[in-house]
Enzyme design. Structure first.
Site, PDB file in Angstrom:
ATOM      1  N   ASP A  34       0.802  -0.996   0.344  1.00 53.42           N
ATOM      2  CA  ASP A  34      -0.212   0.039   0.093  1.00 53.42           C
ATOM      3  C   ASP A  34       1.260   1.413   0.061  1.00 53.42           C
ATOM      4  OD1 ASP A  34      -1.518  -0.709   3.662  1.00 53.42           O
ATOM      5  OD2 ASP A  34       0.647   0.430   3.103  1.00 53.42           O
ATOM      6  N   LYS A  56      -4.311   2.684  -1.424  1.00 53.47           N
ATOM      7  CA  LYS A  56      -5.227   3.685  -0.768  1.00 53.47           C
ATOM      8  C   LYS A  56      -4.777   5.259  -0.098  1.00 53.47           C
ATOM      9  CE  LYS A  56      -7.836  -0.104   0.565  1.00 53.47           C
ATOM     10  NZ  LYS A  56      -6.752  -1.070   1.660  1.00 53.47           N
ATOM     11  N   MET A 168      -5.695   8.439  11.206  1.00 53.27           N
ATOM     12  CA  MET A 168      -6.518   8.855  10.403  1.00 53.27           C
ATOM     13  C   MET A 168      -6.910  10.313  10.883  1.00 53.27           C
ATOM     14  SD  MET A 168      -7.521   5.309   8.868  1.00 53.27           S
ATOM     15  CE  MET A 168      -7.224   4.673   9.926  1.00 53.27           C
TER      16      MET A 168
END
Ligand code: SAH
Length: 249
Positions: A34, A56, A168
């Site tokens: 990723d 992503k 996040m």
């Protein structure tokens, strides 16, 4: 049949890979990675290895999760050992659970190789002890991305004696600060924002909770970054430390 190895690549610095991760990286013919995996780490792959990025990000999904699962299963069934390389640890907000399930459901052998989660890498690099006998004996890891943020019950995760680490959370930092203050957390609670932890461009920024959104905006903080909330995030008191060193001398 090949095996799927779900491997944690750590927070970025290649020195923080496990030996198991490094050995697998250097030996398998296929690496599916990723976006958080650093280029220095990818450079360790066998020279003829195939590297597939399934990067992503919050706004862009280059490969949907079921296609990633299908790719892992297909390649293992074709007899290839696959390293599925993820930033940090595969089982901390890394969808490792879903990928392992998909492999098992398809009868494909799967191995999990833990990595240093960015929470631990960032804390070490920024010298923020997540627990400390004087300040915190509970640590929580939460995901701060938009979906359902207001419904998530974070009450009791931050405050006296506790450290809260938010993954996040850059894009939603204003709502996060509001949510925590609405839950009764003091606006003066120390916050450290650690961007690009363990990489050459790492930044450690600090503000009281009430100033978090302003800090993120002013400093143009970008993902990947972690938000650490609690006494342990306070600026180390260098004046006291310097004085102690002076006296010791
Ligand atoms: N499995 C990963 C987390 C994936 S979720 C782990 O264990 O670390 C992605 C989030 O991880 C990012 O939004 C950011 O909050 C955090 N993150 C990952 N790498 C980071 C780094 N080098 N510095 C700061 N935060 C990082």
């Amino acid at each position: 049949m090949g095996t799927v190895h779900l491997v944690g690549a750590g927070p970025g610095d290649p020195d923080l890979l496990t030996l198991r991760a490094a050995r697998l990286l250097m030996s398998v013919p296929l690496i599916v990675h990723d976006g958080l995996v650093s280029t220095e780490i990818l450079a360790m792959a066998r020279s003829d290895a195939r590297l597939v990025s399934v990067a992503k990000s919050r706004s862009r999904h280059s490969m949907p999760q079921d296609e990633i699962n299908a790719l892992l299963v297909r390649e293992a069934r074709a007899g290839r050992d696959v390293v599925r390389l993820k930033g940090g640890d595969p089982f901390i907000f890394g969808r490792g659970g879903e990928e392992a399930e998909a492999c098992r459901a398809a009868g494909v052998a799967v191995e999990i190789v833990p990595g240093i989660t960015s929470a631990l890498g960032a804390a070490a690099a920024a010298q923020v002890p997540l627990t400390h006998r004087d300040h915190a004996s509970i640590v929580s890891f939460v995901a701060g991305q938009c979906k359902g943020l207001s419904e998530q019950d974070w009450a009791g995760l931050a405050g006296k004696g506790r450290t809260l680490v938010i993954f996040m959370g850059v894009a939603t930092s204003a709502s996060i600060a509001e949510k925590l203050m609405a839950d009764g957390l003091s606006p003066g609670t120390p916050v450290a924002v650690i961007e690009n932890a363990t990489r050459a461009d790492m930044r450690v920024l600090r503000a009281p909770l009430a100033g978090l959104a302003g800090l993120v905006e002013r400093e143009r903080v970008k993902s990947p970054a972690l938000i650490v909330i609690g006494e342990v995030a306070a600026e180390p008191d260098t004046s006291v430390r310097a004085l102690a060193l002076e006296i010791a001398r």
